[in-house]
Design a protein around this motif. Structure first.
Motif, mmCIF file in Angstrom:
data_model
loop_
_atom_site.group_PDB
_atom_site.id
_atom_site.type_symbol
_atom_site.label_atom_id
_atom_site.label_comp_id
_atom_site.label_asym_id
_atom_site.label_seq_id
_atom_site.Cartn_x
_atom_site.Cartn_y
_atom_site.Cartn_z
ATOM 1 N N LYS A 63 42.565 54.092 37.010
ATOM 2 C CA LYS A 63 42.502 55.649 36.608
ATOM 3 C C LYS A 63 41.561 56.200 35.836
ATOM 4 O O LYS A 63 40.920 57.201 35.949
ATOM 5 C CB LYS A 63 44.132 56.109 36.394
ATOM 6 C CG LYS A 63 43.997 57.560 35.867
ATOM 7 C CD LYS A 63 45.489 57.821 35.553
ATOM 8 C CE LYS A 63 45.842 59.288 35.381
ATOM 9 N NZ LYS A 63 46.522 59.672 36.736
ATOM 10 N N LEU A 64 41.257 55.247 34.820
ATOM 11 C CA LEU A 64 40.578 55.496 33.302
ATOM 12 C C LEU A 64 39.031 54.911 33.620
ATOM 13 O O LEU A 64 38.292 54.975 32.968
ATOM 14 C CB LEU A 64 41.176 55.194 32.244
ATOM 15 C CG LEU A 64 42.216 55.935 31.782
ATOM 16 C CD1 LEU A 64 43.087 55.480 30.741
ATOM 17 C CD2 LEU A 64 42.139 57.566 32.028
ATOM 18 N N ASN A 65 39.019 54.163 34.825
ATOM 19 C CA ASN A 65 37.787 53.449 35.033
ATOM 20 C C ASN A 65 37.323 52.320 33.965
ATOM 21 O O ASN A 65 36.206 52.305 33.637
ATOM 22 C CB ASN A 65 36.325 54.434 35.258
ATOM 23 C CG ASN A 65 36.732 55.369 36.579
ATOM 24 O OD1 ASN A 65 37.014 54.736 37.843
ATOM 25 N ND2 ASN A 65 36.383 56.468 36.688
ATOM 26 N N TRP A 66 38.288 51.796 33.420
ATOM 27 C CA TRP A 66 38.147 50.649 32.488
ATOM 28 C C TRP A 66 37.301 49.531 33.384
ATOM 29 O O TRP A 66 37.406 49.170 34.172
ATOM 30 C CB TRP A 66 39.346 50.128 32.066
ATOM 31 C CG TRP A 66 40.142 50.887 31.091
ATOM 32 C CD1 TRP A 66 39.629 51.902 30.375
ATOM 33 C CD2 TRP A 66 41.423 50.798 30.601
ATOM 34 N NE1 TRP A 66 40.554 52.631 29.887
ATOM 35 C CE2 TRP A 66 41.762 51.849 29.792
ATOM 36 C CE3 TRP A 66 42.470 49.950 31.042
ATOM 37 C CZ2 TRP A 66 43.077 51.841 29.331
ATOM 38 C CZ3 TRP A 66 43.786 49.900 30.463
ATOM 39 C CH2 TRP A 66 44.067 50.876 29.741
ATOM 40 N N SER A 67 36.492 48.889 32.487
ATOM 41 C CA SER A 67 35.906 47.541 32.653
ATOM 42 C C SER A 67 37.028 46.710 32.679
ATOM 43 O O SER A 67 37.899 46.688 32.357
ATOM 44 C CB SER A 67 34.776 47.161 32.052
ATOM 45 O OG SER A 67 35.337 47.064 30.500
ATOM 46 N N TRP A 68 36.675 45.361 33.677
ATOM 47 C CA TRP A 68 37.563 44.174 33.781
ATOM 48 C C TRP A 68 37.718 43.929 31.995
ATOM 49 O O TRP A 68 38.797 43.285 31.679
ATOM 50 C CB TRP A 68 37.018 43.208 34.494
ATOM 51 C CG TRP A 68 37.246 43.547 35.942
ATOM 52 C CD1 TRP A 68 36.325 43.997 36.832
ATOM 53 C CD2 TRP A 68 38.653 43.559 36.632
ATOM 54 N NE1 TRP A 68 36.692 44.141 37.984
ATOM 55 C CE2 TRP A 68 38.216 43.711 37.963
ATOM 56 C CE3 TRP A 68 39.709 43.185 36.231
ATOM 57 C CZ2 TRP A 68 39.119 44.061 38.844
ATOM 58 C CZ3 TRP A 68 40.531 43.087 37.201
ATOM 59 C CH2 TRP A 68 40.276 43.833 38.682
ATOM 60 N N GLY A 69 36.797 43.806 31.193
ATOM 61 C CA GLY A 69 36.674 43.405 29.806
ATOM 62 C C GLY A 69 37.734 44.200 29.044
ATOM 63 O O GLY A 69 38.600 43.841 28.166
ATOM 64 N N THR A 70 37.829 45.477 29.389
ATOM 65 C CA THR A 70 38.880 46.442 28.468
ATOM 66 C C THR A 70 40.244 46.188 28.970
ATOM 67 O O THR A 70 41.046 46.038 28.254
ATOM 68 C CB THR A 70 38.394 47.931 28.941
ATOM 69 O OG1 THR A 70 37.097 48.173 28.265
ATOM 70 C CG2 THR A 70 39.551 48.699 28.347
ATOM 71 N N LEU A 71 40.224 46.006 30.358
ATOM 72 C CA LEU A 71 41.654 45.594 31.139
ATOM 73 C C LEU A 71 42.237 44.310 30.267
ATOM 74 O O LEU A 71 43.266 44.273 29.808
ATOM 75 C CB LEU A 71 41.622 45.490 32.444
ATOM 76 C CG LEU A 71 42.812 44.823 32.976
ATOM 77 C CD1 LEU A 71 43.860 46.000 32.781
ATOM 78 C CD2 LEU A 71 42.648 44.759 34.514
ATOM 79 N N ALA A 72 41.233 43.236 30.128
ATOM 80 C CA ALA A 72 41.605 41.946 29.506
ATOM 81 C C ALA A 72 41.967 42.147 28.176
ATOM 82 O O ALA A 72 43.231 41.644 27.676
ATOM 83 C CB ALA A 72 40.554 40.785 29.668
ATOM 84 N N ILE A 73 41.437 42.911 27.292
ATOM 85 C CA ILE A 73 41.688 43.077 25.911
ATOM 86 C C ILE A 73 43.145 43.918 26.205
ATOM 87 O O ILE A 73 44.098 43.727 25.177
ATOM 88 C CB ILE A 73 40.748 44.139 25.337
ATOM 89 C CG1 ILE A 73 39.450 43.380 24.942
ATOM 90 C CG2 ILE A 73 41.228 44.619 23.901
ATOM 91 C CD1 ILE A 73 38.209 44.252 24.688
ATOM 92 N N VAL A 74 43.461 44.926 26.764
ATOM 93 C CA VAL A 74 44.558 45.775 26.811
ATOM 94 C C VAL A 74 45.711 44.706 26.965
ATOM 95 O O VAL A 74 46.830 44.889 26.750
ATOM 96 C CB VAL A 74 44.490 46.829 27.559
ATOM 97 C CG1 VAL A 74 45.905 47.548 27.730
ATOM 98 C CG2 VAL A 74 43.617 47.920 27.369
ATOM 99 N N MET A 75 45.482 43.809 28.249
ATOM 100 C CA MET A 75 46.527 42.880 28.432
ATOM 101 C C MET A 75 46.752 41.877 27.529
ATOM 102 O O MET A 75 47.868 41.656 27.250
ATOM 103 C CB MET A 75 46.270 42.463 29.812
ATOM 104 C CG MET A 75 46.365 43.095 30.839
ATOM 105 S SD MET A 75 45.961 42.203 32.483
ATOM 106 C CE MET A 75 46.454 43.453 33.755
ATOM 107 N N LEU A 76 45.705 41.479 26.841
ATOM 108 C CA LEU A 76 45.935 40.547 25.539
ATOM 109 C C LEU A 76 46.940 41.076 24.497
ATOM 110 O O LEU A 76 47.440 40.682 24.052
ATOM 111 C CB LEU A 76 44.551 39.960 24.997
ATOM 112 C CG LEU A 76 44.608 39.102 23.888
ATOM 113 C CD1 LEU A 76 45.414 37.781 24.245
ATOM 114 C CD2 LEU A 76 43.236 38.929 23.316
ATOM 115 N N CYS A 77 46.492 42.493 24.357
ATOM 116 C CA CYS A 77 47.360 43.010 23.286
ATOM 117 C C CYS A 77 48.710 42.858 23.505
ATOM 118 O O CYS A 77 49.569 43.195 22.696
ATOM 119 C CB CYS A 77 46.698 44.659 23.057
ATOM 120 S SG CYS A 77 44.963 44.727 22.105
ATOM 121 N N SER A 78 49.370 42.964 24.818
ATOM 122 C CA SER A 78 50.548 42.943 25.174
ATOM 123 C C SER A 78 51.308 41.528 24.631
ATOM 124 O O SER A 78 52.480 41.596 24.664
ATOM 125 C CB SER A 78 50.891 42.919 26.557
ATOM 126 O OG SER A 78 50.653 41.691 27.289
#
Length: 92
Positions: A63-78
């Motif tokens: 939806k927000l056109n995140w990069s794969w790196g951003t997605l990895a950071i957000v998932m790591l935050c979980s």
């Protein structure tokens, strides 16, 4: 499947709170006071919220056109205490 940013923020907040309750209340009750019941209840809720967070993060990537790196950071935050609060402030 479409998810709003507001819905993901709610899931993110609930996931973070459930993780903190699990670590700060349920685990000490289990290991210090020999009361494992809370871990079962909070652990199950946290597990469901964790899965919802991971799925929601992927949907936010689309939806927000995140990069794969951003997605990895957000998932790591979980998996970090207070991590979802950081991800929410920085990326949403």
């Amino acid at each position: 499947m479409d998810i709003s940013v507001k819905t993901f923020k709610i899931v993110s907040t609930l996931e973070a709170i459930s993780f903190l309750v699990l670590l700060g209340i349920a685990m000490p009750l289990k290991y210090i006071w020999d009361m494992p019941q809370m871990v079962r209840v909070v652990g199950m809720a946290h597990g469901i919220l964790f899965i919802a967070y991971i799925i929601g993060a992927y949907l936010m990537k689309e939806k927000l056109n995140w990069s794969w790196g951003t997605l990895a950071i957000v998932m790591l935050c979980s998996v970090l205490p207070f991590g979802p609060f950081y991800a929410e402030k920085k990326y949403l």
